[in-house]
Design an enzyme around this catalytic site. Structure first.
Site, PDB file in Angstrom:
ATOM      1  N   LYS A 178       7.349  14.823  30.206  1.00  0.00           N
ATOM      2  CA  LYS A 178       8.656  14.278  29.826  1.00  0.00           C
ATOM      3  C   LYS A 178       8.542  13.435  28.556  1.00  0.00           C
ATOM      4  O   LYS A 178       9.361  13.550  27.630  1.00  0.00           O
ATOM      5  CB  LYS A 178       9.229  13.409  30.949  1.00  0.00           C
ATOM      6  CG  LYS A 178       9.717  14.155  32.170  1.00  0.00           C
ATOM      7  CD  LYS A 178      10.417  13.190  33.121  1.00  0.00           C
ATOM      8  CE  LYS A 178      10.977  13.892  34.334  1.00  0.00           C
ATOM      9  NZ  LYS A 178      11.713  12.965  35.220  1.00  0.00           N
ATOM     10  N   ASN A 224      20.472  14.670  38.941  1.00  0.00           N
ATOM     11  CA  ASN A 224      20.127  15.051  37.575  1.00  0.00           C
ATOM     12  C   ASN A 224      21.256  15.822  36.889  1.00  0.00           C
ATOM     13  O   ASN A 224      21.426  15.731  35.666  1.00  0.00           O
ATOM     14  CB  ASN A 224      18.847  15.895  37.576  1.00  0.00           C
ATOM     15  CG  ASN A 224      17.618  15.060  37.889  1.00  0.00           C
ATOM     16  OD1 ASN A 224      17.615  13.851  37.701  1.00  0.00           O
ATOM     17  ND2 ASN A 224      16.571  15.705  38.367  1.00  0.00           N
ATOM     18  N   SER A 238      26.788   2.190  30.349  1.00  0.00           N
ATOM     19  CA  SER A 238      26.959   2.405  31.786  1.00  0.00           C
ATOM     20  C   SER A 238      27.363   1.168  32.562  1.00  0.00           C
ATOM     21  O   SER A 238      27.703   1.253  33.740  1.00  0.00           O
ATOM     22  CB  SER A 238      25.642   2.928  32.365  1.00  0.00           C
ATOM     23  OG  SER A 238      24.642   1.912  32.303  1.00  0.00           O
ATOM     24  N   GLY A 239      27.280   0.007  31.926  1.00  0.00           N
ATOM     25  CA  GLY A 239      27.432  -1.241  32.660  1.00  0.00           C
ATOM     26  C   GLY A 239      26.107  -1.799  33.117  1.00  0.00           C
ATOM     27  O   GLY A 239      26.051  -2.866  33.732  1.00  0.00           O
ATOM     28  N   THR A 245      18.474   5.367  25.875  1.00  0.00           N
ATOM     29  CA  THR A 245      18.388   3.967  26.324  1.00  0.00           C
ATOM     30  C   THR A 245      17.343   3.712  27.416  1.00  0.00           C
ATOM     31  O   THR A 245      17.435   2.704  28.109  1.00  0.00           O
ATOM     32  CB  THR A 245      19.763   3.504  26.831  1.00  0.00           C
ATOM     33  OG1 THR A 245      20.158   4.318  27.940  1.00  0.00           O
ATOM     34  CG2 THR A 245      20.813   3.606  25.744  1.00  0.00           C
ATOM     35  N   ASP A 301      20.088  -1.696  30.317  1.00  0.00           N
ATOM     36  CA  ASP A 301      19.424  -0.946  29.259  1.00  0.00           C
ATOM     37  C   ASP A 301      20.411  -0.476  28.192  1.00  0.00           C
ATOM     38  O   ASP A 301      20.156  -0.607  26.991  1.00  0.00           O
ATOM     39  CB  ASP A 301      18.674   0.252  29.841  1.00  0.00           C
ATOM     40  CG  ASP A 301      17.515  -0.153  30.735  1.00  0.00           C
ATOM     41  OD1 ASP A 301      16.900  -1.194  30.449  1.00  0.00           O
ATOM     42  OD2 ASP A 301      17.231   0.561  31.707  1.00  0.00           O
ATOM     43  N   SER A 302      21.541   0.081  28.622  1.00  0.00           N
ATOM     44  CA  SER A 302      22.515   0.527  27.629  1.00  0.00           C
ATOM     45  C   SER A 302      23.164  -0.662  26.926  1.00  0.00           C
ATOM     46  O   SER A 302      23.479  -0.584  25.730  1.00  0.00           O
ATOM     47  CB  SER A 302      23.578   1.415  28.274  1.00  0.00           C
ATOM     48  OG  SER A 302      24.319   0.719  29.261  1.00  0.00           O
ATOM     49  N   GLY A 350      25.789   6.084  25.558  1.00  0.00           N
ATOM     50  CA  GLY A 350      26.459   5.919  26.835  1.00  0.00           C
ATOM     51  C   GLY A 350      26.320   4.495  27.319  1.00  0.00           C
ATOM     52  O   GLY A 350      25.200   3.987  27.473  1.00  0.00           O
ATOM     53  N   LYS A 365      -9.873   3.307  -1.671  1.00  0.00           N
ATOM     54  CA  LYS A 365     -10.015   2.696  -0.351  1.00  0.00           C
ATOM     55  C   LYS A 365     -11.316   3.163   0.283  1.00  0.00           C
ATOM     56  O   LYS A 365     -11.605   4.362   0.337  1.00  0.00           O
ATOM     57  CB  LYS A 365      -8.821   3.059   0.535  1.00  0.00           C
ATOM     58  CG  LYS A 365      -8.720   2.256   1.832  1.00  0.00           C
ATOM     59  CD  LYS A 365      -7.388   2.531   2.516  1.00  0.00           C
ATOM     60  CE  LYS A 365      -7.186   1.666   3.753  1.00  0.00           C
ATOM     61  NZ  LYS A 365      -5.862   1.898   4.366  1.00  0.00           N
ATOM     62  N   GLU A 420       0.830  -1.208   0.000  1.00  0.00           N
ATOM     63  CA  GLU A 420       0.000   0.000   0.000  1.00  0.00           C
ATOM     64  C   GLU A 420       0.868   1.262   0.000  1.00  0.00           C
ATOM     65  O   GLU A 420       1.859   1.346   0.726  1.00  0.00           O
ATOM     66  CB  GLU A 420      -0.891  -0.017   1.250  1.00  0.00           C
ATOM     67  CG  GLU A 420      -1.836   1.164   1.390  1.00  0.00           C
ATOM     68  CD  GLU A 420      -2.693   1.070   2.642  1.00  0.00           C
ATOM     69  OE1 GLU A 420      -3.655   1.866   2.743  1.00  0.00           O
ATOM     70  OE2 GLU A 420      -2.410   0.218   3.504  1.00  0.00           O
ATOM     71  N   CYS A 469      -6.052  -2.983   2.418  1.00  0.00           N
ATOM     72  CA  CYS A 469      -5.738  -3.057   3.848  1.00  0.00           C
ATOM     73  C   CYS A 469      -6.982  -3.059   4.734  1.00  0.00           C
ATOM     74  O   CYS A 469      -7.629  -4.081   4.895  1.00  0.00           O
ATOM     75  CB  CYS A 469      -4.772  -1.933   4.238  1.00  0.00           C
ATOM     76  SG  CYS A 469      -3.854  -2.260   5.776  1.00  0.00           S
TER      77      CYS A 469
END
Length: 554
Positions: free
Chosen positions: A521, A374, A293-294, A398, A297-298, A291, A113, A45, A149
């Protein structure tokens, strides 16, 4: 009247707005279909402009350029095969999503459509005009329906095509992937096919487009709803299926390939790789930086980036502070070495000391709190953005969905970046994905085996912004938090139902409050791959200014 049709299903990866590049891709796919002696070549499409085009499709120059490209492609069909895809099309001053049937060197049939989805990630009713119920077309004596579709998902179109004498349906699709997509397609469309007795050729696009990922996974169904053809998932693919008309008048598929169509954690992983990879490549970035970080997530983001782009295009930076554990330093380095990526260490102490000295006069006698935490995160964000500005790599952020849901992230700090491959994964899902990837090495991805050190997966999560910090100091344990969030976000359950699942009322009300107040945020967060049914962004659109709270029991 023919009793045999060779139908090519061609799932390609278009780039939104790259009309001439997409035209070339379509022409290449068409050439393969012609070489394979197909009778019909079916594409996804809106493939000429890319899907979804959003408000780009409203530009008159875009509409005109699409029309000219379609006319050039139609000229290719002068000596066959026929070609089908959809395109933005203006008729009598109205803009439609139109199925274009190309044959004998011209656009011979146009069908609009009928059902325009206007829910979740879809806004088609905002840009297109709804067409009438589409009549079938006739090709080589065969009556063919061309539902687009959503026309297959809603009542009306398939029934109308059956009543008008259609024998088979060919459907161009732009169906975004989510975890439940494949099962939903097979169940819903299989029921539609079974009820109408019309075989279906379903061709879907692949590729990443901002937050959406399209998995391809094109398939065909016999008249009883049985899947008789399946193309690959998350990669470009095509296949020519041979259909024969029986004495009963029913069309059956006699030859077609049946690839494995992916699901579960493997599909999650590949969706993230495709989403990130296409975002980077389609926007012209040569490299990414993040980054490292260890933490988990990263590490998973670095592994996804390496699988998607290759180790030579991934740059990891460890930015330790006085609160960074020695384990984290060791784990970050070990992860980078396993991935084979560039790895640098930039200590943030000098910048942190400078900020402390600068703010000392007004922070005098005030205790250390989240402000100082922060500041560290924002120093890291500034450092990574400096690398991005100086050398050109796109910054990958991340944060997982659990953190983004409750605002456990620093705006203008660790939220800085261009794209987030794990934005729609809860923390518990991140752990599961890491374990899956360590146990599996898909042969067509670009990373190596066992990319994430085990200690990264097993140690307690921590932001390491103060001494002996653990995520559990501020949040319920992640299995508890994620179950509450699943109830609030994915299922939109009232508080009392989530409490009835075994959670404390205090926890549920607190998480609900954090979820709502963190909306500002999330509005400023980078895009990321949509995985589930309610991603933050296109699916879940809550107001920033919002005083609503469940008041159960008050």
């Amino acid at each position: 009247m023919t009793t045999t049709l060779r139908i090519a299903s061609i799932q390609i990866n278009p780039i939104v707005g790259d009309i001439w590049g997409n035209e070339a891709k379509i022409a290449d796919g068409y050439a393969r279909a012609k070489k394979g002696e197909a009778d019909i070549a079916v594409f996804p499409e809106l493939v000429i402009l890319g899907y979804p085009p959003e408000d780009l499709v409203l530009r008159p120059t875009v509409q005109e350029d699409c029309r000219k490209a379609c006319e050039r492609l139609a000229a290719l069909t002068a000596d066959g095969p026929a070609m089908l895809f959809t395109a933005p099309w203006v008729e009598h001053g109205k803009l439609y999503n139109a199925a274009l049937w190309m044959e004998d060197g011209e656009i011979k049939h146009i069908r609009f459509k009928h059902h325009l989805p206007n829910y979740g990630v879809f806004d088609e009713a905002r840009v297109f005009v709804r067409g009438p119920l589409p009549a079938p077309i006739t090709y080589k004596g065969v009556t063919i329906g061309l539902p687009i579709c959503e026309d297959l998902w809603q009542p009306g179109v398939a029934e109308h095509l059956k009543a008008q004498g259609a024998e088979i349906m060919l459907s161009p699709n732009g169906s975004p992937w989510r975890r439940t997509a494949h099962a939903e397609r097979v169940e819903a469309l299989g029921e539609k096919v079974y009820n109408q007795g019309l075989p279906l050729v379903y061709v879907n696009q692949i590729g990443g487009q901002d937050e959406l990922v399209f998995d391809g996974s094109s398939f065909s169904m016999a008249a009883d709803g049985t899947v008789v053809q399946a193309l690959k998932s998350f990669v470009e693919d095509d296949d020519i299926a041979t259909w024969e008309k029986q004495a009963s008048g029913q069309w059956i598929c006699v030859t077609a390939k049946r690839e494995k169509q992916l699901s579960g954690l493997e599909a999650d992983w590949r969706a993230s790789c495709l989403g990130l990879g296409d975002y980077v490549n389609k926007n012209g970035f040569k490299q990414i930086v993040l980054g490292l970080s260890g933490g988990v997530d990263s590490a998973i983001c670095a592994a996804i980036a390496t699988d998607a782009l290759g180790p030579d295009r991934v740059w990891c930076v460890m930015m330790p502070s006085e609160f960074t554990a020695s384990d984290s330093l060791e784990d970050a380095k070990a992860c980078a070495e396993r991935l084979g990526v560039r790895y640098d260490v930039i200590a943030i102490a000098p910048a942190r000391d400078a900020f402390s000295d600068m703010l000392a006069p007004i922070f005098k006698d005030l205790p250390f709190d989240t402000t100082e935490e922060n500041i560290q995160s924002r120093i890291r964000g500034v450092t990574l953005m400096a690398i991005s500005n100086k050398f050109g790599p796109m910054l990958v952020t991340t944060g997982n969905k659990s953190e983004m849901a409750v605002g456990y992230a620093t705006i203008y700090g660790d939220m800085s970046g261009g794209y987030n491959p794990i934005k729609d994964f809860y923390k518990t899902e991140v752990f599961a994905l890491c374990r899956w990837r360590n146990a599996n090495q898909p042969d067509d991805l670009l990373g190596g085996a066992d990319p994430i050190p085990d200690r990264i997966i097993t140690k307690p999560p921590s932001a390491e912004l103060r001494a002996d910090q653990k995520d559990s100091d501020s949040l319920p344990d992640y299995p508890v938090l994620d179950d509450i969030l699943m109830g609030l976000v994915e299922q939109e359950l009232p508080v009392e139902e989530i409490v009835a699942r075994g959670h404390s009322r205090e926890d549920v009300l607190r998480i609900q409050r954090l979820l709502y107040i963190a909306e500002y945020k999330r509005r400023q967060a980078p895009p990321g791959v949509k995985i589930g049914s309610k991603n933050f962004g296109r699916d879940r659109r809550y107001p920033v200014t919002n005083r609503y709270r469940d008041r159960w029991g008050d």
